[in-house]
Design a protein around this motif. Structure first.
Motif, PDB file in Angstrom:
ATOM      1  N   MET A 174       0.846  -1.202   0.000  1.00 18.09           N
ATOM      2  CA  MET A 174       0.000   0.000   0.000  1.00 18.09           C
ATOM      3  C   MET A 174       0.884   1.256   0.000  1.00 18.09           C
ATOM      4  SD  MET A 174      -3.047   0.926   2.655  1.00 18.09           S
ATOM      5  CE  MET A 174      -1.951   1.181   4.034  1.00 18.09           C
ATOM      6  N   PRO A 175       1.106   1.792  -1.122  1.00 21.63           N
ATOM      7  CA  PRO A 175       2.041   2.942  -1.184  1.00 21.63           C
ATOM      8  C   PRO A 175       1.396   4.198  -0.623  1.00 21.63           C
ATOM      9  CG  PRO A 175       1.115   2.494  -3.361  1.00 21.63           C
ATOM     10  CD  PRO A 175       0.528   1.471  -2.438  1.00 21.63           C
ATOM     11  N   ARG A 176       1.954   4.632   0.482  1.00 17.50           N
ATOM     12  CA  ARG A 176       1.447   5.889   1.036  1.00 17.50           C
ATOM     13  C   ARG A 176       1.741   7.021   0.067  1.00 17.50           C
ATOM     14  NH1 ARG A 176       4.414   6.678   6.318  1.00 17.50           N
ATOM     15  NH2 ARG A 176       5.753   5.250   5.171  1.00 17.50           N
ATOM     16  N   PRO A 177       0.865   7.957  -0.036  1.00 19.06           N
ATOM     17  CA  PRO A 177       1.181   9.119  -0.875  1.00 19.06           C
ATOM     18  C   PRO A 177       2.362   9.843  -0.249  1.00 19.06           C
ATOM     19  CG  PRO A 177      -0.760   9.561   0.440  1.00 19.06           C
ATOM     20  CD  PRO A 177      -0.400   8.125   0.696  1.00 19.06           C
ATOM     21  N   CYS A 178       3.347  10.142  -1.035  1.00 16.49           N
ATOM     22  CA  CYS A 178       4.541  10.768  -0.483  1.00 16.49           C
ATOM     23  C   CYS A 178       4.248  12.232  -0.167  1.00 16.49           C
ATOM     24  CB  CYS A 178       5.691  10.650  -1.467  1.00 16.49           C
ATOM     25  SG  CYS A 178       7.292  10.873  -0.675  1.00 16.49           S
ATOM     26  N   VAL A 179       4.247  12.550   1.138  1.00 16.14           N
ATOM     27  CA  VAL A 179       3.911  13.920   1.525  1.00 16.14           C
ATOM     28  C   VAL A 179       5.097  14.862   1.390  1.00 16.14           C
ATOM     29  CG1 VAL A 179       2.160  13.132   3.122  1.00 16.14           C
ATOM     30  CG2 VAL A 179       4.491  13.508   3.922  1.00 16.14           C
ATOM     31  N   GLU A 180       6.254  14.285   1.243  1.00 18.13           N
ATOM     32  CA  GLU A 180       7.449  15.127   1.256  1.00 18.13           C
ATOM     33  C   GLU A 180       7.382  16.299   0.281  1.00 18.13           C
ATOM     34  OE1 GLU A 180      11.169  13.262   1.745  1.00 18.13           O
ATOM     35  OE2 GLU A 180      12.291  14.856   0.765  1.00 18.13           O
ATOM     36  N   PRO A 181       7.117  16.054  -1.001  1.00 21.60           N
ATOM     37  CA  PRO A 181       7.081  17.211  -1.905  1.00 21.60           C
ATOM     38  C   PRO A 181       6.006  18.219  -1.540  1.00 21.60           C
ATOM     39  CG  PRO A 181       6.349  15.193  -3.009  1.00 21.60           C
ATOM     40  CD  PRO A 181       6.899  14.776  -1.694  1.00 21.60           C
ATOM     41  N   ILE A 182       4.905  17.732  -1.019  1.00 24.89           N
ATOM     42  CA  ILE A 182       3.847  18.655  -0.623  1.00 24.89           C
ATOM     43  C   ILE A 182       4.321  19.562   0.503  1.00 24.89           C
ATOM     44  CG2 ILE A 182       1.522  18.790   0.347  1.00 24.89           C
ATOM     45  CD1 ILE A 182       0.987  16.057  -0.948  1.00 24.89           C
ATOM     46  N   ARG A 183       4.920  18.916   1.500  1.00 26.11           N
ATOM     47  CA  ARG A 183       5.424  19.669   2.642  1.00 26.11           C
ATOM     48  C   ARG A 183       6.471  20.676   2.188  1.00 26.11           C
ATOM     49  NH1 ARG A 183       2.316  19.544   7.091  1.00 26.11           N
ATOM     50  NH2 ARG A 183       2.173  17.504   8.089  1.00 26.11           N
ATOM     51  N   LYS A 184       7.361  20.210   1.342  1.00 29.88           N
ATOM     52  CA  LYS A 184       8.431  21.099   0.893  1.00 29.88           C
ATOM     53  C   LYS A 184       7.865  22.291   0.132  1.00 29.88           C
ATOM     54  CE  LYS A 184      12.816  18.704   0.660  1.00 29.88           C
ATOM     55  NZ  LYS A 184      13.952  18.379  -0.212  1.00 29.88           N
ATOM     56  N   ALA A 185       6.895  22.005  -0.723  1.00 30.60           N
ATOM     57  CA  ALA A 185       6.301  23.094  -1.496  1.00 30.60           C
ATOM     58  C   ALA A 185       5.624  24.098  -0.568  1.00 30.60           C
ATOM     59  CB  ALA A 185       5.287  22.531  -2.489  1.00 30.60           C
ATOM     60  N   ALA A 186       4.948  23.565   0.445  1.00 34.46           N
ATOM     61  CA  ALA A 186       4.282  24.465   1.383  1.00 34.46           C
ATOM     62  C   ALA A 186       5.307  25.355   2.078  1.00 34.46           C
ATOM     63  CB  ALA A 186       3.501  23.649   2.413  1.00 34.46           C
ATOM     64  N   LEU A 187       6.429  24.766   2.435  1.00 35.68           N
ATOM     65  CA  LEU A 187       7.463  25.549   3.107  1.00 35.68           C
ATOM     66  C   LEU A 187       8.042  26.606   2.175  1.00 35.68           C
ATOM     67  CD1 LEU A 187       9.241  22.782   5.196  1.00 35.68           C
ATOM     68  CD2 LEU A 187       8.181  24.871   6.075  1.00 35.68           C
ATOM     69  N   VAL A 188       8.266  26.220   0.942  1.00 34.22           N
ATOM     70  CA  VAL A 188       8.820  27.179  -0.011  1.00 34.22           C
ATOM     71  C   VAL A 188       7.874  28.369  -0.172  1.00 34.22           C
ATOM     72  CG1 VAL A 188       9.149  27.507  -2.483  1.00 34.22           C
ATOM     73  CG2 VAL A 188      10.354  25.658  -1.300  1.00 34.22           C
ATOM     74  N   GLU A 189       6.619  28.068  -0.319  1.00 38.59           N
ATOM     75  CA  GLU A 189       5.650  29.159  -0.424  1.00 38.59           C
ATOM     76  C   GLU A 189       5.657  30.026   0.830  1.00 38.59           C
ATOM     77  OE1 GLU A 189       3.586  30.902  -2.277  1.00 38.59           O
ATOM     78  OE2 GLU A 189       4.493  29.851  -3.967  1.00 38.59           O
ATOM     79  N   ALA A 190       5.753  29.353   1.958  1.00 41.67           N
ATOM     80  CA  ALA A 190       5.749  30.086   3.234  1.00 41.67           C
ATOM     81  C   ALA A 190       6.974  30.985   3.337  1.00 41.67           C
ATOM     82  CB  ALA A 190       5.715  29.108   4.399  1.00 41.67           C
ATOM     83  N   VAL A 191       8.103  30.488   2.897  1.00 44.25           N
ATOM     84  CA  VAL A 191       9.322  31.309   2.937  1.00 44.25           C
ATOM     85  C   VAL A 191       9.105  32.577   2.126  1.00 44.25           C
ATOM     86  CG1 VAL A 191      11.703  31.465   2.150  1.00 44.25           C
ATOM     87  CG2 VAL A 191      10.936  29.425   3.342  1.00 44.25           C
ATOM     88  N   ILE A 192       8.594  32.416   0.918  1.00 42.34           N
ATOM     89  CA  ILE A 192       8.382  33.582   0.058  1.00 42.34           C
ATOM     90  C   ILE A 192       7.406  34.560   0.707  1.00 42.34           C
ATOM     91  CG2 ILE A 192       7.483  34.330  -2.177  1.00 42.34           C
ATOM     92  CD1 ILE A 192       8.447  31.597  -3.264  1.00 42.34           C
ATOM     93  N   SER A 193       6.331  34.027   1.219  1.00 44.76           N
ATOM     94  CA  SER A 193       5.343  34.900   1.847  1.00 44.76           C
ATOM     95  C   SER A 193       5.938  35.675   3.014  1.00 44.76           C
ATOM     96  CB  SER A 193       4.154  34.079   2.345  1.00 44.76           C
ATOM     97  OG  SER A 193       3.476  33.502   1.267  1.00 44.76           O
ATOM     98  N   GLU A 194       6.613  34.931   3.870  1.00 40.91           N
ATOM     99  CA  GLU A 194       7.143  35.579   5.068  1.00 40.91           C
ATOM    100  C   GLU A 194       8.220  36.608   4.726  1.00 40.91           C
ATOM    101  OE1 GLU A 194       6.367  35.492   8.302  1.00 40.91           O
ATOM    102  OE2 GLU A 194       4.613  34.246   7.866  1.00 40.91           O
ATOM    103  N   ILE A 195       9.077  36.241   3.800  1.00 39.12           N
ATOM    104  CA  ILE A 195      10.108  37.190   3.388  1.00 39.12           C
ATOM    105  C   ILE A 195       9.459  38.417   2.756  1.00 39.12           C
ATOM    106  CG2 ILE A 195      11.879  37.584   1.657  1.00 39.12           C
ATOM    107  CD1 ILE A 195      13.077  34.957   2.290  1.00 39.12           C
ATOM    108  N   GLY A 196       8.479  38.172   1.934  1.00 39.67           N
ATOM    109  CA  GLY A 196       7.783  39.293   1.314  1.00 39.67           C
ATOM    110  C   GLY A 196       7.120  40.175   2.351  1.00 39.67           C
ATOM    111  N   LEU A 197       6.560  39.518   3.349  1.00 34.77           N
ATOM    112  CA  LEU A 197       5.890  40.262   4.409  1.00 34.77           C
ATOM    113  C   LEU A 197       6.877  41.056   5.248  1.00 34.77           C
ATOM    114  CD1 LEU A 197       2.849  39.742   4.495  1.00 34.77           C
ATOM    115  CD2 LEU A 197       3.176  38.663   6.721  1.00 34.77           C
ATOM    116  N   ALA A 198       7.963  40.407   5.602  1.00 38.67           N
ATOM    117  CA  ALA A 198       8.949  41.071   6.461  1.00 38.67           C
ATOM    118  C   ALA A 198       9.777  42.068   5.660  1.00 38.67           C
ATOM    119  CB  ALA A 198       9.856  40.035   7.111  1.00 38.67           C
ATOM    120  N   GLY A 199       9.858  41.857   4.358  1.00 32.44           N
ATOM    121  CA  GLY A 199      10.674  42.740   3.544  1.00 32.44           C
ATOM    122  C   GLY A 199      12.153  42.510   3.746  1.00 32.44           C
ATOM    123  N   SER A 200      12.489  41.434   4.409  1.00 31.59           N
ATOM    124  CA  SER A 200      13.905  41.130   4.627  1.00 31.59           C
ATOM    125  C   SER A 200      14.066  39.654   4.964  1.00 31.59           C
ATOM    126  CB  SER A 200      14.455  41.967   5.776  1.00 31.59           C
ATOM    127  OG  SER A 200      13.990  41.457   7.006  1.00 31.59           O
TER     128      SER A 200
END
Lengths: 199, 199, 199, 199
Positions: free
Chosen positions: A1-27
């Motif tokens: 039973m192959p579990r859906p690999c969450v890794e890329p999902i998690r990573k993508a979420a983090l990448v988006e979060a990094v951009i958002s937070e950096i954009g928000l903080a401006g630094s």
DNA sequence: AATGAATGAGGATTCATTCAT
DNA sequence: GATGAATGAATCCTCATTCAT
């Protein structure tokens, strides 16, 4: 039973979060906890996926640049003729995906990061030379020997317009940005054509 | 016998140190201790003269902008005629004092800082509008109604060239930078003149 | 298998440590490191559980007051009749739990803190008015209209005895303290009864 | 030409400043700079006159206690008879000079200080025993063997009323304070007299 | 007498990162 | 996979105190 690999999902979420937070903080003054929270996970898990904070930043930068590259490639593929291809590059540069305010702010901080983080500089260099060669290729049939200079001018102007967006109080205006640069190139090309005719 | 007032000396030393350290680090991630050490004093003394780290940064930014402003004013005073004044502004912008690599790097970080620190944004806004009005004034007799657009283009290009210097491996080349922008403006002006003649 | 939730344990340990350290130092001049060390953890963890040093102090104060309140409530529940209830309040006030030297010292510093920290003052005010109303309630049937004055006197005397304990070289003597105040009240009540008879 | 010796003037100014600042802060968390500024001099000069911050505090405490002692002595000298002398002590304790809010607050912090600073404790002990012996002396002819107990009760009550003033929102009311304690003593004395008569 | 200059020591707080569960 | 627990290493800032003038 192959579990859906969450890794890329998690990573993508983090990448988006990094951009958002950096954009928000401006630094780059953004904590891992903030990023992780926005991505809906614990800071420890963020570290599990990316080894370090720097890696998160690099991944985010890579993402931004990849999206930008894809957009340029896509636009070029659809364009016909040197002039059209030139416009396509500019349109892609100021297209909605990478001309959102937050992305622009992130881009600027990546620029800052590139000053000290070798890997970041490498990423940026690749994309800069790709942009330069794209611009030069378009300009060659139009400007001949002047193509490299015009490419340099266009590149600098793209960066300058980006830079100004990060501070502007008004929402970014892609059309106007493209027009500003396009006009400059048109004028230059007109002069060059005139000279080559007269000379 | 009046004791020599060391305060301005110390403050100046700190301001210079801030610029150097920021230029060296390529970012605002600089500790007060580093700055103070470079300025030859203790961190406590640095805090004594400037109330906080932020104040040190703002003072440094003010200094950079003041020097730039002075340079532009001086160049304008010596120039005669619209074209000459235009060139003067560009030459001053890329003059040795504020086109040193470290100063350029500092400038970029101030840009970043201006995104979040209101006082920093205010400083930058003042100098931006001053530059814009200077450019527009020079361009008005040459470009008429197009002056604002050309001023905007020139401003963006100045910023862009600056931005690229912060990452360039080669030492900054003021002459080339001026030439690049000057050429763009010349071409635009030529086209405008042609149009007004033809039209 | 649910992980044991250590948070309350840690917090309780910190609260105890705050009281001990404050009692030992005799003042609020206690570092977070000292507190954390006594509680067997790092200062960083202490900050993780309580947001700030002030919050630690407030939690400790809340704890001391809660324990005191519980003791009074318990004693009142077991007492029968106005006189007995009066004695119960005094006994609880000088009971072993909150009449330990260190707790007394802590209490005094909380008093100091209440002068400037609004939240601390609020806590103290609550317990003061609760004490006053408890005392008044007991005294009403015994002293009639004089109840508020006697409650005030008793309250002041409780505080005074507490205050003196913080400096006494001898271990606190709860019994003697209760007797001192009880005697005063007995005398006052006797006079009041005499007056009401004569009058 | 003998210059007027400014030393005592400066010292007095500092002592007053210490009391004011402590009263204002409600704690010993007062910087030497604050004190010096209020006293109209530099922190360095404050250190010149008093060797250390602690010495400033001790001098201030000594001053407060001296003033209190003088007031009591003066009141006692003017009073005739045991009852009058008793009242005189209370009136002096709650007289305007040492029952100002700021002085009360300072007094409390000295109490705190006495827990850890031996010299402070010594000062306080002297005045406490002096107060006790004064009270006992007055009470002896009135209460006989009960005099020490009543003195202890009165002393505790004086302290308690003081303590409550430091937190009260209303301005200190000397008259009411005296009356509260006086009533307690009167009641006790009445009972004692009654017992000695009846018994 | 008086002060600005100067600093070392220390303290609260933050944060990236690791680890046991 | 996921997280709370835990910490060491910084960092800004304060302050009592000393010293040269």
């Amino acid at each position: 039973m192959p579990r859906p690999c969450v890794e890329p999902i998690r990573k993508a979420a983090l990448v988006e979060a990094v951009i958002s937070e950096i954009g928000l903080a401006g630094s780059l003054d953004v904590t891992v906890s903030q990023i992780a929270r926005r991505a809906g996970m614990s800071a420890a898990l963020a570290h599990h996926y990316f080894g370090s904070k720097e890696d998160m930043f690099l991944a985010a930068m890579r993402h931004v640049l990849t999206v930008y590259g894809a957009e340029v490639r896509g636009a070029l593929a659809a364009a016909d003729g040197a002039e059209a291809r030139l416009t396509a590059i500019l349109r892609a540069s100021f297209g909605p995906a990478n001309f959102r305010r937050e992305v622009v702010a992130a881009w600027l901080t990546f620029w800052i990061m590139a000053q000290t983080v070798p890997q970041a500089r490498r990423l940026l260099t690749i994309y800069e030379s790709r942009l330069r060669s794209n611009l030069t290729a378009c300009l060659r049939p139009l400007a001949g020997a002047e193509a490299p200079r015009l490419a340099e001018a266009a590149g600098a102007m793209i960066d300058g317009v980006y830079l100004r967006q990060a501070l502007a109080r008004t929402p970014p205006d892609g059309k106007a940005s493209v027009a500003l640069i396009r006009a400059m190139l048109t004028a230059e090309l007109a002069v060059i054509r005139g000279q080559s005719v007269t000379g």
